[in-house]
Design a protein around this motif. Structure first.
Motif, PDB file in Angstrom:
ATOM      1  N   LEU A 145       0.829  -1.208   0.000  1.00 49.46           N
ATOM      2  CA  LEU A 145       0.000   0.000   0.000  1.00 49.46           C
ATOM      3  C   LEU A 145       0.861   1.255   0.000  1.00 49.46           C
ATOM      4  O   LEU A 145       0.589   2.215  -0.730  1.00 49.46           O
ATOM      5  CB  LEU A 145      -0.937  -0.005   1.212  1.00 49.46           C
ATOM      6  CG  LEU A 145      -2.013  -1.075   1.223  1.00 49.46           C
ATOM      7  CD1 LEU A 145      -2.756  -1.079   2.552  1.00 49.46           C
ATOM      8  CD2 LEU A 145      -2.979  -0.872   0.079  1.00 49.46           C
ATOM      9  N   ARG A 146       1.920   1.232   0.791  1.00 46.19           N
ATOM     10  CA  ARG A 146       2.854   2.362   0.839  1.00 46.19           C
ATOM     11  C   ARG A 146       3.520   2.555  -0.526  1.00 46.19           C
ATOM     12  O   ARG A 146       3.672   3.678  -1.008  1.00 46.19           O
ATOM     13  CB  ARG A 146       3.898   2.111   1.922  1.00 46.19           C
ATOM     14  CG  ARG A 146       4.915   3.183   2.087  1.00 46.19           C
ATOM     15  CD  ARG A 146       5.846   2.831   3.257  1.00 46.19           C
ATOM     16  NE  ARG A 146       6.952   3.738   3.322  1.00 46.19           N
ATOM     17  CZ  ARG A 146       8.154   3.504   2.805  1.00 46.19           C
ATOM     18  NH1 ARG A 146       8.401   2.370   2.178  1.00 46.19           N
ATOM     19  NH2 ARG A 146       9.111   4.389   2.907  1.00 46.19           N
ATOM     20  N   SER A 147       3.896   1.460  -1.157  1.00 43.95           N
ATOM     21  CA  SER A 147       4.540   1.534  -2.471  1.00 43.95           C
ATOM     22  C   SER A 147       3.575   2.050  -3.531  1.00 43.95           C
ATOM     23  O   SER A 147       3.973   2.797  -4.425  1.00 43.95           O
ATOM     24  CB  SER A 147       5.062   0.155  -2.887  1.00 43.95           C
ATOM     25  OG  SER A 147       6.071  -0.264  -2.019  1.00 43.95           O
ATOM     26  N   ALA A 148       2.314   1.639  -3.442  1.00 45.23           N
ATOM     27  CA  ALA A 148       1.320   2.115  -4.407  1.00 45.23           C
ATOM     28  C   ALA A 148       1.171   3.631  -4.337  1.00 45.23           C
ATOM     29  O   ALA A 148       1.074   4.304  -5.369  1.00 45.23           O
ATOM     30  CB  ALA A 148      -0.020   1.433  -4.156  1.00 45.23           C
ATOM     31  N   ILE A 149       1.191   4.163  -3.125  1.00 41.90           N
ATOM     32  CA  ILE A 149       1.120   5.617  -2.963  1.00 41.90           C
ATOM     33  C   ILE A 149       2.355   6.267  -3.572  1.00 41.90           C
ATOM     34  O   ILE A 149       2.260   7.278  -4.286  1.00 41.90           O
ATOM     35  CB  ILE A 149       0.974   5.980  -1.469  1.00 41.90           C
ATOM     36  CG1 ILE A 149      -0.379   5.483  -0.948  1.00 41.90           C
ATOM     37  CG2 ILE A 149       1.122   7.486  -1.252  1.00 41.90           C
ATOM     38  CD1 ILE A 149      -0.495   5.510   0.564  1.00 41.90           C
ATOM     39  N   GLY A 150       3.531   5.677  -3.315  1.00 41.93           N
ATOM     40  CA  GLY A 150       4.765   6.210  -3.885  1.00 41.93           C
ATOM     41  C   GLY A 150       4.786   6.138  -5.397  1.00 41.93           C
ATOM     42  O   GLY A 150       5.257   7.066  -6.074  1.00 41.93           O
ATOM     43  N   LEU A 151       4.277   5.052  -5.967  1.00 43.33           N
ATOM     44  CA  LEU A 151       4.236   4.923  -7.418  1.00 43.33           C
ATOM     45  C   LEU A 151       3.275   5.936  -8.035  1.00 43.33           C
ATOM     46  O   LEU A 151       3.534   6.477  -9.113  1.00 43.33           O
ATOM     47  CB  LEU A 151       3.844   3.504  -7.814  1.00 43.33           C
ATOM     48  CG  LEU A 151       4.902   2.434  -7.565  1.00 43.33           C
ATOM     49  CD1 LEU A 151       4.338   1.049  -7.849  1.00 43.33           C
ATOM     50  CD2 LEU A 151       6.141   2.694  -8.400  1.00 43.33           C
ATOM     51  N   LYS A 152       2.160   6.185  -7.359  1.00 43.95           N
ATOM     52  CA  LYS A 152       1.211   7.200  -7.837  1.00 43.95           C
ATOM     53  C   LYS A 152       1.867   8.577  -7.838  1.00 43.95           C
ATOM     54  O   LYS A 152       1.741   9.341  -8.806  1.00 43.95           O
ATOM     55  CB  LYS A 152      -0.031   7.196  -6.947  1.00 43.95           C
ATOM     56  CG  LYS A 152      -1.007   8.327  -7.191  1.00 43.95           C
ATOM     57  CD  LYS A 152      -1.746   8.168  -8.490  1.00 43.95           C
ATOM     58  CE  LYS A 152      -2.887   9.159  -8.607  1.00 43.95           C
ATOM     59  NZ  LYS A 152      -2.686  10.175  -9.592  1.00 43.95           N
TER      60      LYS A 152
END
Length: 116
Positions: A26-33
């Motif tokens: 979830l943290r990575s998804a935010i970073g990728l966004k």
């Protein structure tokens, strides 16, 4: 559900690790966004900025953070009740613990710091 010592590795550590990995995901998804937004519509800039090895390493670190948290949360009899609150806590451990473990690695392992 209570977990016996014989189930420690297969249940407690695996459940903790998977929930930690989910939290880090979830943290990575935010970073990728955020990365996608900063590169705009230029896909080549995004692909040049994205590092798959760093992504998978961060997921593994999230797994470790969740597994370690589950281990330390288990009672002295090696029982851990996997309630909804505990599972969410393990996700949070993966989310927040990754920063802690990456910070320790950057401090104690020469050359481990990567440009962000």
């Amino acid at each position: 559900m209570a977990i016996e010592a014989t189930d420690l590795v297969t249940t407690v550590l695996l459940a903790g690790g998977l929930m930690g990995m989910l939290g880090q995901g979830l943290r990575s998804a935010i970073g990728l966004k955020k990365l996608k937004d900063s590169t705009g519509d230029n896909g080549s800039l995004f692909s040049a900025s994205f590092s798959a090895s760093r992504f998978y390493t961060s997921l593994f670190i999230g797994f470790l953070a969740g597994a370690l948290t589950a281990f330390f949360m288990s009672e002295p009899t090696m029982k851990l009740t996997l309630s909804k609150e505990v599972l969410i806590g393990l996700m949070a451990a993966g989310y927040a613990g990754t920063d802690t473990l990456e910070g320790l690695a950057n401090k104690f392992i020469p050359g481990s710091a990567q440009a962000r």
